[in-house]
Design an enzyme around this catalytic site. Structure first.
Site, PDB file in Angstrom:
ATOM      1  N   THR A 172       0.832  -1.210   0.000  1.00 53.39           N
ATOM      2  CA  THR A 172       0.000   0.000   0.000  1.00 53.39           C
ATOM      3  C   THR A 172       0.867   1.261   0.000  1.00 53.39           C
ATOM      4  OG1 THR A 172      -1.681  -1.193   1.214  1.00 53.39           O
ATOM      5  CG2 THR A 172      -1.827   1.201   1.289  1.00 53.39           C
ATOM      6  N   HIS A 228       1.848   2.064  -3.426  1.00 50.77           N
ATOM      7  CA  HIS A 228       0.755   2.733  -4.162  1.00 50.77           C
ATOM      8  C   HIS A 228       0.732   4.231  -3.839  1.00 50.77           C
ATOM      9  CE1 HIS A 228      -0.935  -0.960  -5.671  1.00 50.77           C
ATOM     10  NE2 HIS A 228      -1.093  -1.446  -4.463  1.00 50.77           N
TER      11      HIS A 228
END
Ligand code: NAD
Ligand code: ZN
Length: 347
Positions: free
Chosen positions: A44, A47
């Site tokens: 994450t 990202h």
């Protein structure tokens, strides 16, 4: 205590991040201040670093990112219970509302108002972070701080694996990123007969073998179905743990699943997936579980018990970097040439 701390922050709605001096946060009502001992990089975070579509739709700079960590409680806000200064803690990173239908029926992992530390509020790529006391996991046993820092992905693996019947089972794990890797010793300890792992990265397949995989398969050069058929005497696997989010892997995984098998899906495809439900699930009489985060706190009790019984996660950790070199760590995660990357905020 000084008034500012080192932190890695998303300061702009654009790729990248900045190392900043930020004010040390103060714990509000029901919160504690944690001095971060060890943190780790999650997919994450990549990202958010790359500023992909998901990050653009969810993250509002300025934000200190990072959510996998452990640390020491150094200050209590008003109304905190069950924890004291000096406690060594890991943190359940999904902050749930406590009042929605799901929270009120013992299913907080699917809370409809969830906030994630390091995504929706300031996170742990910093020397200090505030968290609600309800989210603390206070360690009452000896634990390696690097292992305590990766309880979020480890818990994802515990949750994904333990919803299935594993005793005597043949298990296929599609995708041995950090979470798929963590699942290997879990299913072994839970009684699986054999664990077959697939990944397109030879680096990660080597790590899978170190963590106890019986067979490793690279579908780019090998026929996964044929390997599974041979290993299971033509029956297919009893359990599929889908941990890649990759469309080909999902299709290949279901093809390898035996009739009556169980599939536990953790991987998040970046777009809708084409799958023949009739042959993959319906005619097989398969059971499919969608997995979101960790059950609060059943997964945590199970995870700690497995660690106490001797489960060793340390082979999963491949790199250690100070916060000042977070950018290198994020690039390494992008390359896939790593297991878990540990970040030391204090160095
Ligand atoms: P990751 O995304 O790096 O792991 C995915 C792995 O799948 C990689 O090693 C990749 O090489 C492999 N892969 C790609 N194509 C493949 C193919 N055709 N066959 C087999 N393997 C293939 O990292 P991760 O942190 O281990 O996350 C695993 C998945 O879980 C990701 O999709 C992530 O988004 C998702 N995730 C879900 C939750 C949840 O709550 N549901 C939480 C965290 C992560
Ligand atoms: Zn809720």
């Amino acid at each position: 205590m000084s008034q500012t701390m080192r932190a890695a922050a998303k300061t702009q709605a654009a790729p990248g991040f900045e190392l900043v001096e930020a004010p040390i946060p103060r714990p509000g009502a029901g919160e504690v201040l944690v001095k971060v001992r060890v943190s780790a990089i999650c997919g994450t975070d990549v990202h958010i670093y790359q500023w992909d579509q998901w990050a653009q739709s969810r993250v509002q700079p300025p934000l200190i990112f990072g959510h996998e960590f452990c640390g020491d409680v150094v200050e209590l806000g008003p109304g905190v219970k069950g924890v004291k200064e000096g406690d060594f803690v890991s943190v359940e990173t999904h902050f749930t509302c406590g009042v929605c239908r799901f929270c009120r029926t013992g299913r907080a992992h699917i809370c409809q108002n969830v906030q994630i530390v390091g995504v929706d509020r300031d996170g742990c790529f910093a020397e200090y972070v505030t968290v609600p006391y309800e989210n603390l996991w206070v360690w009452d046993a000896e634990v390696n701080p690097e292992v305590a820092a990766i309880q979020d992905p480890y818990g994802n693996a515990v949750h994904t694996a333990l919803v299935c019947d594993l005793v005597g089972a043949s298990v296929l794990i599609t995708g041995v990123g950090p979470i798929g890797l963590a699942a290997i010793p879990i299913v072994k300890r839970a009684g699986a007969k054999q664990v077959i792992c697939s990944d397109v990265s030879s680096y990660r397949l080597d790590l899978a073998a170190k963590l106890g995989a019986d067979l490793t398969v690279n579908p780019a050069s090998q026929d996964l179905y044929a390997v599974v058929a041979e290993a299971t005497k033509g029956r297919g696997v009893d359990v599929l743990l889908e941990m890649s989010g990759n469309e080909q892997a999902i299709n290949a995984g279901f093809k390898c699943l035996a009739n009556g098998g169980q599939a536990s899906l953790l991987g998040i495809p970046s777009k809708p997936v084409n799958l023949d439900l009739a042959s993959a699930i319906v005619f097989k009489g398969a059971t499919v579980y969608g997995i979101n985060g960790r059950k609060m706190f059943e997964t945590w009790y199970q995870g700690q018990a497995l660690l106490e019984s001797g489960l060793d996660l340390t082979p999963l950790i491949t790199h250690r970097l100070p916060l000042a070199r977070l950018g290198e760590g994020l690039e390494l995660m992008k390359s896939g040439q790593c297991g878990k990357i540990i970040i030391y905020p204090g160095e």
